[in-house]
Design a protein around this motif. Sequence first.
Motif, PDB file in Angstrom:
ATOM      1  N   PHE A 146       0.851  -1.182   0.000  1.00  0.00           N
ATOM      2  CA  PHE A 146       0.000   0.000   0.000  1.00  0.00           C
ATOM      3  C   PHE A 146       0.892   1.240   0.000  1.00  0.00           C
ATOM      4  O   PHE A 146       2.019   1.211   0.492  1.00  0.00           O
ATOM      5  N   PRO A 147       0.407   2.340  -0.550  1.00  0.00           N
ATOM      6  CA  PRO A 147       1.224   3.560  -0.604  1.00  0.00           C
ATOM      7  C   PRO A 147       1.695   4.055   0.765  1.00  0.00           C
ATOM      8  O   PRO A 147       2.710   4.717   0.859  1.00  0.00           O
ATOM      9  N   VAL A 148       0.964   3.724   1.841  1.00  0.00           N
ATOM     10  CA  VAL A 148       1.354   4.228   3.157  1.00  0.00           C
ATOM     11  C   VAL A 148       2.576   3.497   3.703  1.00  0.00           C
ATOM     12  O   VAL A 148       3.168   3.928   4.687  1.00  0.00           O
ATOM     13  N   MET A 149       2.955   2.373   3.081  1.00  0.00           N
ATOM     14  CA  MET A 149       4.133   1.633   3.532  1.00  0.00           C
ATOM     15  C   MET A 149       5.352   2.132   2.764  1.00  0.00           C
ATOM     16  O   MET A 149       5.348   2.140   1.524  1.00  0.00           O
ATOM     17  N   ASP A 150       6.374   2.540   3.445  1.00  0.00           N
ATOM     18  CA  ASP A 150       7.561   3.106   2.826  1.00  0.00           C
ATOM     19  C   ASP A 150       8.742   2.171   3.059  1.00  0.00           C
ATOM     20  O   ASP A 150       9.126   1.911   4.200  1.00  0.00           O
ATOM     21  N   ARG A 151       9.349   1.686   1.978  1.00  0.00           N
ATOM     22  CA  ARG A 151      10.435   0.727   2.104  1.00  0.00           C
ATOM     23  C   ARG A 151      11.691   1.338   2.734  1.00  0.00           C
ATOM     24  O   ARG A 151      12.571   0.636   3.203  1.00  0.00           O
ATOM     25  N   ARG A 152      11.791   2.657   2.760  1.00  0.00           N
ATOM     26  CA  ARG A 152      12.995   3.294   3.313  1.00  0.00           C
ATOM     27  C   ARG A 152      13.154   3.023   4.802  1.00  0.00           C
ATOM     28  O   ARG A 152      14.238   3.164   5.352  1.00  0.00           O
ATOM     29  N   PHE A 153      12.063   2.644   5.476  1.00  0.00           N
ATOM     30  CA  PHE A 153      12.138   2.379   6.899  1.00  0.00           C
ATOM     31  C   PHE A 153      12.447   0.905   7.189  1.00  0.00           C
ATOM     32  O   PHE A 153      12.417   0.477   8.322  1.00  0.00           O
ATOM     33  N   ILE A 154      12.687   0.100   6.125  1.00  0.00           N
ATOM     34  CA  ILE A 154      13.004  -1.307   6.300  1.00  0.00           C
ATOM     35  C   ILE A 154      14.430  -1.532   5.819  1.00  0.00           C
ATOM     36  O   ILE A 154      14.747  -1.293   4.657  1.00  0.00           O
ATOM     37  N   ASP A 155      15.325  -1.993   6.706  1.00  0.00           N
ATOM     38  CA  ASP A 155      16.724  -2.195   6.320  1.00  0.00           C
ATOM     39  C   ASP A 155      16.889  -3.395   5.399  1.00  0.00           C
ATOM     40  O   ASP A 155      17.588  -3.331   4.391  1.00  0.00           O
ATOM     41  N   THR A 156      16.267  -4.525   5.769  1.00  0.00           N
ATOM     42  CA  THR A 156      16.379  -5.745   4.980  1.00  0.00           C
ATOM     43  C   THR A 156      14.994  -6.185   4.553  1.00  0.00           C
ATOM     44  O   THR A 156      14.067  -6.217   5.365  1.00  0.00           O
ATOM     45  N   ALA A 157      14.838  -6.499   3.260  1.00  0.00           N
ATOM     46  CA  ALA A 157      13.530  -6.902   2.748  1.00  0.00           C
ATOM     47  C   ALA A 157      13.709  -7.992   1.707  1.00  0.00           C
ATOM     48  O   ALA A 157      14.771  -8.104   1.078  1.00  0.00           O
ATOM     49  N   GLN A 158      12.681  -8.835   1.543  1.00  0.00           N
ATOM     50  CA  GLN A 158      12.708  -9.883   0.532  1.00  0.00           C
ATOM     51  C   GLN A 158      11.462  -9.763  -0.345  1.00  0.00           C
ATOM     52  O   GLN A 158      10.396  -9.400   0.126  1.00  0.00           O
ATOM     53  N   PHE A 159      11.630 -10.069  -1.623  1.00  0.00           N
ATOM     54  CA  PHE A 159      10.553  -9.924  -2.599  1.00  0.00           C
ATOM     55  C   PHE A 159      10.479 -11.181  -3.454  1.00  0.00           C
ATOM     56  O   PHE A 159      11.508 -11.719  -3.883  1.00  0.00           O
ATOM     57  N   ALA A 160       9.265 -11.647  -3.689  1.00  0.00           N
ATOM     58  CA  ALA A 160       9.029 -12.799  -4.544  1.00  0.00           C
ATOM     59  C   ALA A 160       8.163 -12.372  -5.723  1.00  0.00           C
ATOM     60  O   ALA A 160       7.135 -11.721  -5.537  1.00  0.00           O
ATOM     61  N   GLN A 161       8.591 -12.724  -6.921  1.00  0.00           N
ATOM     62  CA  GLN A 161       7.874 -12.369  -8.132  1.00  0.00           C
ATOM     63  C   GLN A 161       7.619 -13.624  -8.964  1.00  0.00           C
ATOM     64  O   GLN A 161       8.271 -14.652  -8.776  1.00  0.00           O
ATOM     65  N   SER A 162       6.692 -13.520  -9.882  1.00  0.00           N
ATOM     66  CA  SER A 162       6.435 -14.628 -10.807  1.00  0.00           C
ATOM     67  C   SER A 162       6.098 -14.079 -12.180  1.00  0.00           C
ATOM     68  O   SER A 162       5.550 -12.980 -12.308  1.00  0.00           O
ATOM     69  N   PHE A 163       6.441 -14.866 -13.206  1.00  0.00           N
ATOM     70  CA  PHE A 163       6.070 -14.586 -14.586  1.00  0.00           C
ATOM     71  C   PHE A 163       5.449 -15.874 -15.123  1.00  0.00           C
ATOM     72  O   PHE A 163       6.099 -16.928 -15.062  1.00  0.00           O
TER      73      PHE A 163
END
Length: 336
Positions: free
Chosen positions: A196-213
């Motif tokens: 959601f737009p209210v969540m800002d990734r700059r406040f998270i030091d480590t993050a993981q993302f999963a994508q699919s095609f």
Amino acid sequence: MRIYILIVLGSFLFTSCASLLNNKQMIIEVHSKPDSATICLDNDSCFTTPLCLVVPRSYSDFNIVVKNDSVEKTIRIKSKVSPEFKWGNLLFVYFCPIGYVIDASSREKIYSYDQSIYVDFFDKKLFYQKWKSSKKGQFFLRGSIPWINFLEFNRGQGLENFKSYMGLKVGVDYYHSKRSFLSLSVGATGISDIAFPVMDRRFIDTAQFAQSFSAKLTNNHDINIFSTNNISLTLGYGLSLTHFRYRQIFDDSTTNKIIELNKSNKTTLGLCFDANVILFKYGFIGMNLLPSYYTLNSGKWESSYLSYFDIGVRFPIGNYKKDQIKVIKYKPKLIE
């Protein structure tokens, strides 16, 4: 989660399934065998088939007279409780009693007639049966946005579950028979790093993302379970090719650099199943499940899956021409 609960509760304060989906009027499409039979209404107006009658919803039956050169039939159009009232409110689980109460306050909306009827003059037993219109030969172009996506695949440490957000799908449908079509679509999920737009990734030091095609080919069937032309259901099954991608990053706030800590990719073959509710001819909402059983990278049989809920539109394309049917507004004399 709280905002979703509030939205659901708020919607129930003002509407429910039959009240939302059913207009006070409905369209009854009338066909005959052979064509060009005469339909006489109780206001002494006569028309030829095929035609559409726009009538008010009611809990009472009404009659029409259908005749050709040698046979005349008085057809009783029977009123019945609409599927939207009987089954639609059950989708809201705990809140379904509220939905039934709201619908019952608008009695004309909870009743309906068969939305299409077919009179066969060669059948002496049946007065009429349900008519199933044909879309054979028609193409549709579709596009949708998978909003929330669920993935499970093995990165070498056993099966892991991930959730991703947003996506894009495009495809084409072709009706190879009266009410069945092939659907070919390609798309991506997890194209957004945030939910959601209210969540800002700059406040998270480590993050993981999963994508699919993914690409999928399905055979689908139109299922008529609703009493309104504004809503229909399709169910499909087929084959899928899915590429999973995983990334883990570290956002170094001291240097303003993003460092990639880990990544992995895998491509799989499997099946796919989908269910779509077509809304107001062109819009749809759907649920898709793509279980995979074979990994091309390693040549191993192992399980993975992708599932997502999407919202989209579907438009007819090509030179398909639907029969022009006369529309008659009609207020029948009801049989109490």
